[in-house]
Each structure stands twice: as C-alpha cells, then as structure tokens.
Scaffold this motif. Structure first.
Motif, PDB file in Angstrom:
ATOM      1  N   SER A 227       0.831  -1.196   0.000  1.00 50.98           N
ATOM      2  CA  SER A 227       0.000   0.000   0.000  1.00 50.98           C
ATOM      3  C   SER A 227       0.869   1.251   0.000  1.00 50.98           C
ATOM      4  N   HIS A 228       0.445   2.252  -0.761  1.00 53.99           N
ATOM      5  CA  HIS A 228       1.188   3.518  -0.839  1.00 53.99           C
ATOM      6  C   HIS A 228       0.211   4.681  -0.688  1.00 53.99           C
ATOM      7  N   ASN A 229       0.582   5.645   0.162  1.00 57.22           N
ATOM      8  CA  ASN A 229      -0.217   6.847   0.337  1.00 57.22           C
ATOM      9  C   ASN A 229       0.120   7.833  -0.777  1.00 57.22           C
ATOM     10  N   ILE A 230      -0.912   8.232  -1.521  1.00 53.51           N
ATOM     11  CA  ILE A 230      -0.733   9.091  -2.687  1.00 53.51           C
ATOM     12  C   ILE A 230      -1.486  10.413  -2.474  1.00 53.51           C
ATOM     13  N   THR A 231      -0.830  11.520  -2.791  1.00 57.72           N
ATOM     14  CA  THR A 231      -1.476  12.833  -2.785  1.00 57.72           C
ATOM     15  C   THR A 231      -1.295  13.456  -4.165  1.00 57.72           C
ATOM     16  N   VAL A 232      -2.417  13.859  -4.776  1.00 57.70           N
ATOM     17  CA  VAL A 232      -2.375  14.451  -6.111  1.00 57.70           C
ATOM     18  C   VAL A 232      -2.970  15.855  -6.040  1.00 57.70           C
ATOM     19  N   THR A 233      -2.244  16.839  -6.520  1.00 61.49           N
ATOM     20  CA  THR A 233      -2.733  18.213  -6.572  1.00 61.49           C
ATOM     21  C   THR A 233      -2.669  18.711  -8.003  1.00 61.49           C
ATOM     22  N   GLY A 234      -3.696  19.490  -8.386  1.00 61.08           N
ATOM     23  CA  GLY A 234      -3.740  20.056  -9.719  1.00 61.08           C
ATOM     24  C   GLY A 234      -3.921  21.556  -9.645  1.00 61.08           C
ATOM     25  N   PRO A 235      -4.024  22.213 -10.779  1.00 58.81           N
ATOM     26  CA  PRO A 235      -4.232  23.664 -10.787  1.00 58.81           C
ATOM     27  C   PRO A 235      -5.609  24.015 -10.235  1.00 58.81           C
ATOM     28  N   ASP A 236      -5.751  25.263  -9.756  1.00 56.45           N
ATOM     29  CA  ASP A 236      -7.027  25.800  -9.263  1.00 56.45           C
ATOM     30  C   ASP A 236      -7.554  25.048  -8.047  1.00 56.45           C
ATOM     31  N   SER A 260     -14.232  17.812 -10.190  1.00 52.08           N
ATOM     32  CA  SER A 260     -15.296  18.110  -9.230  1.00 52.08           C
ATOM     33  C   SER A 260     -14.768  18.612  -7.895  1.00 52.08           C
ATOM     34  N   THR A 261     -13.454  18.469  -7.659  1.00 52.74           N
ATOM     35  CA  THR A 261     -12.894  18.916  -6.381  1.00 52.74           C
ATOM     36  C   THR A 261     -12.409  20.356  -6.425  1.00 52.74           C
ATOM     37  N   ILE A 262     -12.521  21.026  -7.594  1.00 47.46           N
ATOM     38  CA  ILE A 262     -12.052  22.407  -7.711  1.00 47.46           C
ATOM     39  C   ILE A 262     -13.061  23.339  -7.046  1.00 47.46           C
ATOM     40  N   PRO A 263     -12.675  24.145  -6.052  1.00 48.91           N
ATOM     41  CA  PRO A 263     -13.608  25.056  -5.390  1.00 48.91           C
ATOM     42  C   PRO A 263     -14.002  26.197  -6.317  1.00 48.91           C
ATOM     43  N   ALA A 264     -15.222  26.779  -6.069  1.00 44.85           N
ATOM     44  CA  ALA A 264     -15.682  27.921  -6.868  1.00 44.85           C
ATOM     45  C   ALA A 264     -14.774  29.113  -6.606  1.00 44.85           C
ATOM     46  N   PRO A 265     -14.438  29.904  -7.630  1.00 48.98           N
ATOM     47  CA  PRO A 265     -13.560  31.054  -7.449  1.00 48.98           C
ATOM     48  C   PRO A 265     -14.167  32.073  -6.502  1.00 48.98           C
ATOM     49  N   GLU A 358     -24.381  41.637  -0.716  1.00 49.32           N
ATOM     50  CA  GLU A 358     -23.578  40.679   0.059  1.00 49.32           C
ATOM     51  C   GLU A 358     -23.648  39.308  -0.592  1.00 49.32           C
ATOM     52  N   GLU A 359     -22.490  38.598  -0.678  1.00 50.54           N
ATOM     53  CA  GLU A 359     -22.451  37.288  -1.328  1.00 50.54           C
ATOM     54  C   GLU A 359     -22.269  36.175  -0.321  1.00 50.54           C
ATOM     55  N   ILE A 360     -22.853  35.049  -0.621  1.00 50.62           N
ATOM     56  CA  ILE A 360     -22.644  33.844   0.182  1.00 50.62           C
ATOM     57  C   ILE A 360     -21.409  33.146  -0.351  1.00 50.62           C
ATOM     58  N   PRO A 361     -20.325  32.996   0.443  1.00 51.23           N
ATOM     59  CA  PRO A 361     -19.079  32.388  -0.059  1.00 51.23           C
ATOM     60  C   PRO A 361     -19.322  30.987  -0.575  1.00 51.23           C
ATOM     61  N   ALA A 362     -18.597  30.648  -1.670  1.00 55.51           N
ATOM     62  CA  ALA A 362     -18.684  29.285  -2.210  1.00 55.51           C
ATOM     63  C   ALA A 362     -17.995  28.330  -1.263  1.00 55.51           C
ATOM     64  N   SER A 363     -18.597  27.202  -1.027  1.00 59.33           N
ATOM     65  CA  SER A 363     -18.016  26.225  -0.105  1.00 59.33           C
ATOM     66  C   SER A 363     -16.918  25.460  -0.796  1.00 59.33           C
ATOM     67  N   LYS A 364     -15.889  25.071  -0.007  1.00 63.39           N
ATOM     68  CA  LYS A 364     -14.765  24.283  -0.523  1.00 63.39           C
ATOM     69  C   LYS A 364     -14.941  22.835  -0.121  1.00 63.39           C
ATOM     70  N   PRO A 365     -14.825  21.907  -1.059  1.00 65.21           N
ATOM     71  CA  PRO A 365     -14.999  20.489  -0.695  1.00 65.21           C
ATOM     72  C   PRO A 365     -13.863  20.012   0.182  1.00 65.21           C
ATOM     73  N   ALA A 366     -14.219  19.244   1.180  1.00 63.42           N
ATOM     74  CA  ALA A 366     -13.192  18.686   2.062  1.00 63.42           C
ATOM     75  C   ALA A 366     -12.444  17.600   1.332  1.00 63.42           C
ATOM     76  N   PRO A 367     -11.137  17.419   1.617  1.00 58.96           N
ATOM     77  CA  PRO A 367     -10.339  16.380   0.932  1.00 58.96           C
ATOM     78  C   PRO A 367     -10.950  14.998   1.047  1.00 58.96           C
ATOM     79  N   LYS A 368     -11.574  14.692   2.182  1.00 59.02           N
ATOM     80  CA  LYS A 368     -12.106  13.359   2.386  1.00 59.02           C
ATOM     81  C   LYS A 368     -13.250  13.043   1.431  1.00 59.02           C
ATOM     82  N   SER A 369     -13.907  14.098   0.890  1.00 59.67           N
ATOM     83  CA  SER A 369     -15.028  13.859  -0.001  1.00 59.67           C
ATOM     84  C   SER A 369     -14.596  13.760  -1.461  1.00 59.67           C
TER      85      SER A 369
END
Length: 385
Positions: A227-236, A260-265, A358-369
């Motif tokens: 087993s290997h722990n992998i972390t992948v990050t992309g742009p945005d 789908s994991t990219i948060p709204a700007p 006034e704007e409602i901030p876009a939510s950021k998905p948690a890594p676990k999801s």
C-alpha cells in the motif's frame, strides 16, 4: 591430499638475447625490462617470506611488462599457496595453454585437477526466490543465466553479485558474501509499477516515501509491492488523497476525475438578494397552487348546492358557509402568491441593478469527499492518456 608443485619457482630471463623463452609480443624498452626484473625479484623475496599474495601480484606485474609465459606459473603457484584457489586455477591453466610442452606440464595439469576437486568441496549454495516466479538469475557479469526462480545457485566462497531482469523494469542486483559450504538464501522483491491518469492538464503526484512526480505521467513509476499513500494536486485547487495498492511485477493504472474537487472562485458566490428573490418566487408558486386547489373545492361546493336546490327546493346553510370559507381562502392564497411574486421580482431587479450585494461564499470540498479512484481502461477519455 594437496599435490605440492615443485618447490622452486621458474626463473625468467629478461632481454632480447634470451633463448630460454619465446620473444615477447611487443618490443620492450630498457626501462620496461628493468621494471620487470625488479618485480620478479620482489616476487621471489615475498614468496620466500611466505607473503604469497604479494608474491603473486609482483610476478603478475613482471608478466604484464615482459609477457614471459613462465611467470604465469609463478603467479598460479603463489595464489595456490595463498589458498586463493580460483586465481590459482586460472593462472595455471593460462600457463599450460601458453606452454603445453613445458617440462612440468603434467605436474601442473594434476595440480589443476586437484584444485578443481577442492573447489567442489567448498562450494556454497544459495536458494534464490522472488515475489515474481520464473525470472532468470545471473551471476556477476555472466551473459548466460544460471537458472530460473525459484532455484539454487552454487558459488565459491566470497562476495558475489546476483541479478534478475524483470520485464519492463530495471535490473535488480544484490550482493551476498558466502562462506565455504554455506547454505544461504536470497530473495528479490520485484517492484510493481503505478501509472496515474487525471483530467488535469498539469499537477503533482506525491508518493509517500518515494518521491514527487509530474502530471501527466509520461511513464509508470516503480514502487515496492504493498500500500502507498498518494497525494495528487492540480491547478485551481484540484486535490485527491488516498491509498493505492501496488502488486509485485504488475502495472497498476489509476484514473482520477478531479475536476469536481475544484472550489468555486472567490467573488462568484450567489448574492443574498438573489437567493431571497428565488425563495419568494418559489413561495408564490406554492401559494398559487394552494389557491387553485381551494378554488376548485369552492366550485364543487357551489355545484352541490345548486343540485340540492333544484331537487329539494331548499339549501343547507352549513354547506353555504363552507363554500364561502373555501372561496375566501382561495382569494387570500391568490393574493399572497401575487404579493410574493411581486416582492421576488423587485428584489431580483434590485440585485441586478446594485451589483454590490452581500455574497454567500462558495463552499470548498473537504479532501475526504474527493472522488474515489477508478481503474483505467482503454475507453478512458481523460486528459493525459
């Protein structure tokens, strides 16, 4: 019992005038002749002092300068006295090959046979295994494999390098030091390979304990089985984290849909006014539907009263009151629906015209999801394939 070669070393004469041995294969300078003589005399002294390893090296240096074949005998004999049987056999055999008609040829051949018999009694055995069967086992720089895993390899005492050549991977080498008649074992852990596909045009793959790699991957990376722990990050802000299983000698291909994991700007959330206007519009629809239902009920009650009046000549006062209540409720619901609709439209227009609500901030998905990885196949249409 060890055969003892003649106690005297062969004496080599140096110089062009010698008639005791064939001429060297190349012209010797006076300086080279003097050097060869000195190495020869150093070898004689070391042999007399029973420093047989040093004697062998000196005689070999004299041979390399003079190419006098007799010196190969002295090298082989010195190595034998030093109990370096492999070297002794090699140089004595070279001596016989160079001078098959030598006076001591029969004695040297008997010595070579005895050395070979003694070597056979000292052979160690290595049981070679691997996480991938049927791999060929090579010893040192030999071109021909000794056997296929699992198998046993017989080797002389000393240090040896064994290697296997897994398909599609680099050669794996291991060193082992053996004693005479030792029974040893050696296992090769054949690495697996991992290839990650993603819908991201660029990014970084971090493999815990292994290193960092770029997306898209040009080639698979070799990893130890497990087993290997992998972390992948992309742009945005695209992100994935999880565990990947790698099997020995196998290629594991993993596809990661990360869009789908990219948060709204920032600054592109939904405004409060617009949210309320949408809610009022929805309320207006609900109230209007309720008014329509109650209006239909009032109409049914009116029809029933008309039928009774025609049939009986009289009406039920309670039913008349029920019809009035139903009609009043329908009118109230219609009015509330219209008011909600007008209010929602007003708020929506205000939001469009002001542009500073006034704007409602876009939510950021948690890594676990983050989405689970899927096995890649030939039909994947992801960037980087």
């Amino acid at each position: 019992m060890r055969l003892i070669l003649a106690s005297t070393l062969l004496f080599a004469t140096f110089g062009a005038a010698s008639t005791m041995m064939p001429a060297p294969a190349f012209a010797q300078s006076a300086d080279e002749i003097e050097q060869a003589k000195q190495h020869f005399f150093d070898g004689q002294k070391a042999y007399q002092d029973e420093d047989f390893d040093a004697a062998a090296k000196s005689f070999l240096a004299a041979y390399e300068l003079s190419e006098r074949a007799e010196l190969l005998y002295n090298v082989g004999k010195s190595y034998w006295m030093a109990e370096n049987l492999l070297e002794a056999q090699d140089y004595l055999q070279r001596y016989i090959n160079a001078m098959p008609e030598a006076n001591n040829a029969e004695e040297v051949i008997e010595a070579i046979i005895e050395i070979q018999q003694e070597l056979a009694t000292q052979m160690a055995t290595v049981q070679v295994t691997a996480s991938q069967p049927k791999l060929e086992v090579f010893v040192a720089d030999e071109d021909t494999p000794r056997c296929k895993i699992p198998c046993a390899v017989s080797l002389m005492p000393g240090e040896h390098t064994l290697s296997v050549h897994p398909a599609g991977a680099e050669v794996i080498k291991k060193k082992i030091t053996l004693k005479a008649e030792e029974q040893a074992s050696l296992n090769f852990a054949i690495p697996g390979q991992l290839l990650i596909y993603s819908d991201q045009r660029s990014g970084t793959v971090e493999v815990a304990g292994s290193g960092s790699y770029s997306l898209p991957m040009d080639a698979a990376i070799g990893l130890a089985p497990g087993s290997h722990n992998i972390t992948v990050t992309g742009p945005d802000g695209a992100f994935w984290e999880g565990t990947v299983e790698v099997e020995s000698g196998e290629l594991s291909e993993v596809s990661l849909p990360m869009a789908s994991t990219i948060p709204a700007p920032e600054g592109q959330g939904i405004s409060t006014l617009r949210t309320v206007s949408f809610a009022l519009a929805g309320l207006a629809v609900g109230l209007g539907a309720g008014g329509a239902v109650m209006g239909m009920q009032a109409a049914d009650t009116h029809d029933t009263l008309g039928q009774r009046q025609s049939a009986l000549g009289s009406v039920d006062a309670a039913m008349v009151e029920q019809g009035r209540s139903q009609q009043l409720g329908a009118n109230i619901l219609y009015a509330a629906s219209a008011a909600s609709l007008l209010a929602g439209a007003g708020l929506f227009t205000w939001d469009l015209m002001s542009g500073e609500s006034e704007e409602i901030p876009a939510s950021k998905p948690a890594p676990k999801s983050a989405p689970e990885p899927v096995e890649a196949d030939d039909d994947d249409d992801l960037l980087g394939l």
